[in-house]
Design a protein around this motif. Sequence first.
Motif, mmCIF file in Angstrom:
data_model
loop_
_atom_site.group_PDB
_atom_site.id
_atom_site.type_symbol
_atom_site.label_atom_id
_atom_site.label_comp_id
_atom_site.label_asym_id
_atom_site.label_seq_id
_atom_site.Cartn_x
_atom_site.Cartn_y
_atom_site.Cartn_z
ATOM 1 N N ALA A 1 -55.967 9.091 26.588
ATOM 2 C CA ALA A 1 -54.972 9.217 25.707
ATOM 3 C C ALA A 1 -55.269 10.288 24.690
ATOM 4 O O ALA A 1 -54.343 10.981 24.380
ATOM 5 C CB ALA A 1 -54.707 7.897 24.985
ATOM 6 N N GLN A 2 -56.589 10.363 24.280
ATOM 7 C CA GLN A 2 -56.858 11.459 23.113
ATOM 8 C C GLN A 2 -56.525 12.830 23.597
ATOM 9 O O GLN A 2 -55.975 13.877 23.116
ATOM 10 C CB GLN A 2 -58.368 11.116 22.789
ATOM 11 C CG GLN A 2 -58.612 9.892 21.801
ATOM 12 C CD GLN A 2 -60.159 9.905 21.908
ATOM 13 O OE1 GLN A 2 -60.858 10.447 22.263
ATOM 14 N NE2 GLN A 2 -60.169 8.755 20.706
ATOM 15 N N GLN B 1 -54.013 15.967 22.579
ATOM 16 C CA GLN B 1 -54.330 16.960 22.186
ATOM 17 C C GLN B 1 -53.867 18.119 22.952
ATOM 18 O O GLN B 1 -53.382 19.285 22.379
ATOM 19 C CB GLN B 1 -56.016 17.234 22.649
ATOM 20 C CG GLN B 1 -56.892 16.611 21.532
ATOM 21 C CD GLN B 1 -58.251 16.634 21.931
ATOM 22 O OE1 GLN B 1 -58.852 17.347 22.957
ATOM 23 N NE2 GLN B 1 -59.178 16.162 20.957
ATOM 24 N N ILE B 2 -53.494 17.868 24.207
ATOM 25 C CA ILE B 2 -52.800 18.872 25.298
ATOM 26 C C ILE B 2 -51.166 19.175 24.499
ATOM 27 O O ILE B 2 -50.658 20.078 24.490
ATOM 28 C CB ILE B 2 -52.836 18.313 26.599
ATOM 29 C CG1 ILE B 2 -54.101 18.689 27.213
ATOM 30 C CG2 ILE B 2 -51.439 19.138 27.442
ATOM 31 C CD1 ILE B 2 -54.275 18.063 28.581
ATOM 32 N N ALA B 3 -50.714 17.821 24.189
ATOM 33 C CA ALA B 3 -49.349 17.938 23.895
ATOM 34 C C ALA B 3 -49.068 18.723 22.556
ATOM 35 O O ALA B 3 -48.330 19.401 22.194
ATOM 36 C CB ALA B 3 -48.745 16.568 23.636
ATOM 37 N N ARG B 4 -50.328 18.683 21.475
ATOM 38 C CA ARG B 4 -50.397 19.184 20.298
ATOM 39 C C ARG B 4 -50.318 20.720 20.632
ATOM 40 O O ARG B 4 -50.019 21.617 19.992
ATOM 41 C CB ARG B 4 -51.497 18.818 19.699
ATOM 42 C CG ARG B 4 -51.268 19.360 18.129
ATOM 43 C CD ARG B 4 -52.581 18.689 17.182
ATOM 44 N NE ARG B 4 -52.474 17.199 17.235
ATOM 45 C CZ ARG B 4 -53.617 16.272 17.093
ATOM 46 N NH1 ARG B 4 -54.644 16.978 16.981
ATOM 47 N NH2 ARG B 4 -53.423 15.022 16.940
ATOM 48 N N LEU B 5 -51.180 21.176 21.550
ATOM 49 C CA LEU B 5 -51.174 22.563 21.795
ATOM 50 C C LEU B 5 -50.264 23.038 22.821
ATOM 51 O O LEU B 5 -50.177 24.366 22.857
ATOM 52 C CB LEU B 5 -52.826 22.992 22.875
ATOM 53 C CG LEU B 5 -54.018 22.513 22.022
ATOM 54 C CD1 LEU B 5 -55.343 22.512 22.918
ATOM 55 C CD2 LEU B 5 -54.195 23.543 20.859
ATOM 56 N N GLY B 6 -49.376 22.421 23.297
ATOM 57 C CA GLY B 6 -48.273 22.680 24.357
ATOM 58 C C GLY B 6 -47.305 23.304 23.425
ATOM 59 O O GLY B 6 -46.108 24.170 23.873
ATOM 60 N N ARG B 7 -47.144 23.061 22.077
ATOM 61 C CA ARG B 7 -45.864 23.732 21.391
ATOM 62 C C ARG B 7 -46.134 25.179 21.347
ATOM 63 O O ARG B 7 -47.296 25.932 21.111
ATOM 64 C CB ARG B 7 -45.878 23.100 19.913
ATOM 65 C CG ARG B 7 -45.516 21.567 19.919
ATOM 66 C CD ARG B 7 -45.495 21.003 18.583
ATOM 67 N NE ARG B 7 -45.862 19.703 18.698
ATOM 68 C CZ ARG B 7 -46.488 19.219 17.575
ATOM 69 N NH1 ARG B 7 -47.041 19.999 16.389
ATOM 70 N NH2 ARG B 7 -47.017 18.161 17.552
ATOM 71 N N LEU B 8 -44.960 25.946 21.101
ATOM 72 C CA LEU B 8 -45.071 27.303 21.515
ATOM 73 C C LEU B 8 -45.602 27.802 20.034
ATOM 74 O O LEU B 8 -46.455 28.696 20.075
ATOM 75 C CB LEU B 8 -43.759 27.780 21.759
ATOM 76 C CG LEU B 8 -43.572 29.292 22.125
ATOM 77 C CD1 LEU B 8 -44.812 29.419 23.285
ATOM 78 C CD2 LEU B 8 -42.328 29.539 22.726
#
Length: 110
Positions: free
Chosen positions: A72-73, A77-84
Amino acid sequence: MRKVIDIIKNSVWAILHGEFLLRLRIDKFFPHILWTFLLFWGMILTSMMVQKTLVQVEKNKDVLSEMKIYHAQKTVQIARLGRLSTVEQLLEENGSEVTLPEKPADVIRK
Protein backbone atom coordinates in the motif's frame (compact mmCIF):
# COMPACT_ATOMS: atom_id res chain seq x y z
CA MET A 1 -0.52 -60.03 55.82
CA ARG A 2 2.07 -62.65 54.97
CA LYS A 3 0.14 -63.53 51.82
CA VAL A 4 0.22 -59.90 50.59
CA ILE A 5 3.97 -59.69 51.21
CA ASP A 6 4.52 -62.94 49.29
CA ILE A 7 2.45 -61.64 46.36
CA ILE A 8 4.43 -58.39 46.25
CA LYS A 9 7.73 -60.27 46.51
CA ASN A 10 6.75 -62.67 43.73
CA SER A 11 5.56 -59.76 41.57
CA VAL A 12 8.86 -57.92 41.99
CA TRP A 13 10.76 -61.12 41.20
CA ALA A 14 8.58 -61.65 38.08
CA ILE A 15 9.14 -58.05 36.95
CA LEU A 16 12.90 -58.44 37.30
CA HIS A 17 12.88 -61.69 35.31
CA GLY A 18 10.42 -60.43 32.67
CA GLU A 19 7.59 -62.82 33.57
CA PHE A 20 5.16 -60.37 35.11
CA LEU A 21 2.90 -60.05 32.06
CA LEU A 22 2.90 -63.82 31.62
CA ARG A 23 1.79 -64.33 35.20
CA LEU A 24 -1.05 -61.87 34.71
CA ARG A 25 -1.94 -63.74 31.49
CA ILE A 26 -1.80 -60.55 29.45
CA ASP A 27 0.42 -62.12 26.77
CA LYS A 28 -2.63 -62.93 24.61
CA PHE A 29 -3.59 -59.22 24.62
CA PHE A 30 -0.10 -58.02 23.72
CA PRO A 31 -0.93 -57.23 20.06
CA HIS A 32 -3.89 -55.14 21.25
CA ILE A 33 -1.71 -53.29 23.75
CA LEU A 34 0.93 -52.70 21.10
CA TRP A 35 -1.69 -51.43 18.62
CA THR A 36 -3.13 -49.07 21.26
CA PHE A 37 0.37 -47.77 22.01
CA LEU A 38 1.00 -47.16 18.31
CA LEU A 39 -2.34 -45.33 17.94
CA PHE A 40 -1.54 -43.06 20.89
CA TRP A 41 1.94 -42.42 19.51
CA GLY A 42 0.44 -41.57 16.10
CA MET A 43 -2.08 -39.18 17.66
CA ILE A 44 0.67 -37.38 19.60
CA LEU A 45 2.85 -37.14 16.48
CA THR A 46 -0.05 -35.82 14.40
CA SER A 47 -0.90 -33.27 17.08
CA MET A 48 2.68 -32.02 17.12
CA MET A 49 2.73 -31.70 13.32
CA VAL A 50 -0.58 -29.81 13.30
CA GLN A 51 0.68 -27.47 16.02
CA LYS A 52 3.85 -26.78 14.03
CA THR A 53 1.79 -26.03 10.93
CA LEU A 54 -0.50 -23.66 12.83
CA VAL A 55 2.51 -21.77 14.22
CA GLN A 56 3.86 -21.42 10.68
CA VAL A 57 0.47 -20.18 9.45
CA GLU A 58 0.41 -17.51 12.18
CA LYS A 59 3.93 -16.36 11.25
CA ASN A 60 2.94 -16.22 7.58
CA LYS A 61 -0.16 -14.17 8.44
CA ASP A 62 2.05 -11.61 10.18
CA VAL A 63 4.43 -11.48 7.21
CA LEU A 64 1.50 -11.16 4.81
CA SER A 65 -0.01 -8.25 6.74
CA GLU A 66 3.39 -6.51 6.74
CA MET A 67 3.68 -7.08 2.99
CA LYS A 68 0.17 -5.62 2.44
CA ILE A 69 1.18 -2.49 4.34
CA TYR A 70 4.40 -2.26 2.33
CA HIS A 71 2.48 -2.73 -0.93
CA ALA A 72 0.00 0.00 0.00
CA GLN A 73 2.85 2.40 0.80
CA LYS A 74 4.58 1.69 -2.50
CA THR A 75 1.30 2.08 -4.40
CA VAL A 76 0.82 5.51 -2.85
CA GLN A 77 4.39 6.47 -3.75
CA ILE A 78 3.95 5.32 -7.35
CA ALA A 79 0.64 7.17 -7.66
CA ARG A 80 2.29 10.31 -6.32
CA LEU A 81 5.16 9.97 -8.82
CA GLY A 82 2.81 9.19 -11.66
CA ARG A 83 1.53 12.75 -11.92
CA LEU A 84 3.02 14.52 -14.88
CA SER A 85 3.66 17.76 -13.00
CA THR A 86 5.49 15.93 -10.22
CA VAL A 87 7.70 14.08 -12.69
CA GLU A 88 8.48 17.33 -14.49
CA GLN A 89 9.33 19.04 -11.21
CA LEU A 90 11.62 16.19 -10.08
CA LEU A 91 13.45 16.27 -13.41
CA GLU A 92 14.02 20.03 -13.11
CA GLU A 93 15.21 19.72 -9.48
CA ASN A 94 17.77 17.08 -10.43
CA GLY A 95 19.05 19.14 -13.35
CA SER A 96 17.93 16.78 -16.09
CA GLU A 97 17.56 17.97 -19.65
CA VAL A 98 14.70 15.57 -20.29
CA THR A 99 11.39 17.35 -20.84
CA LEU A 100 7.92 16.43 -21.91
CA PRO A 101 7.69 15.16 -25.49
CA GLU A 102 6.71 17.74 -28.07
CA LYS A 103 5.16 15.24 -30.48
CA PRO A 104 3.86 11.65 -30.09
CA ALA A 105 6.30 8.78 -30.34
CA ASP A 106 6.95 7.33 -33.78
CA VAL A 107 5.93 3.72 -34.40
CA ILE A 108 8.51 1.64 -36.25
CA ARG A 109 6.89 -0.99 -38.46
CA LYS A 110 8.70 -3.92 -40.02
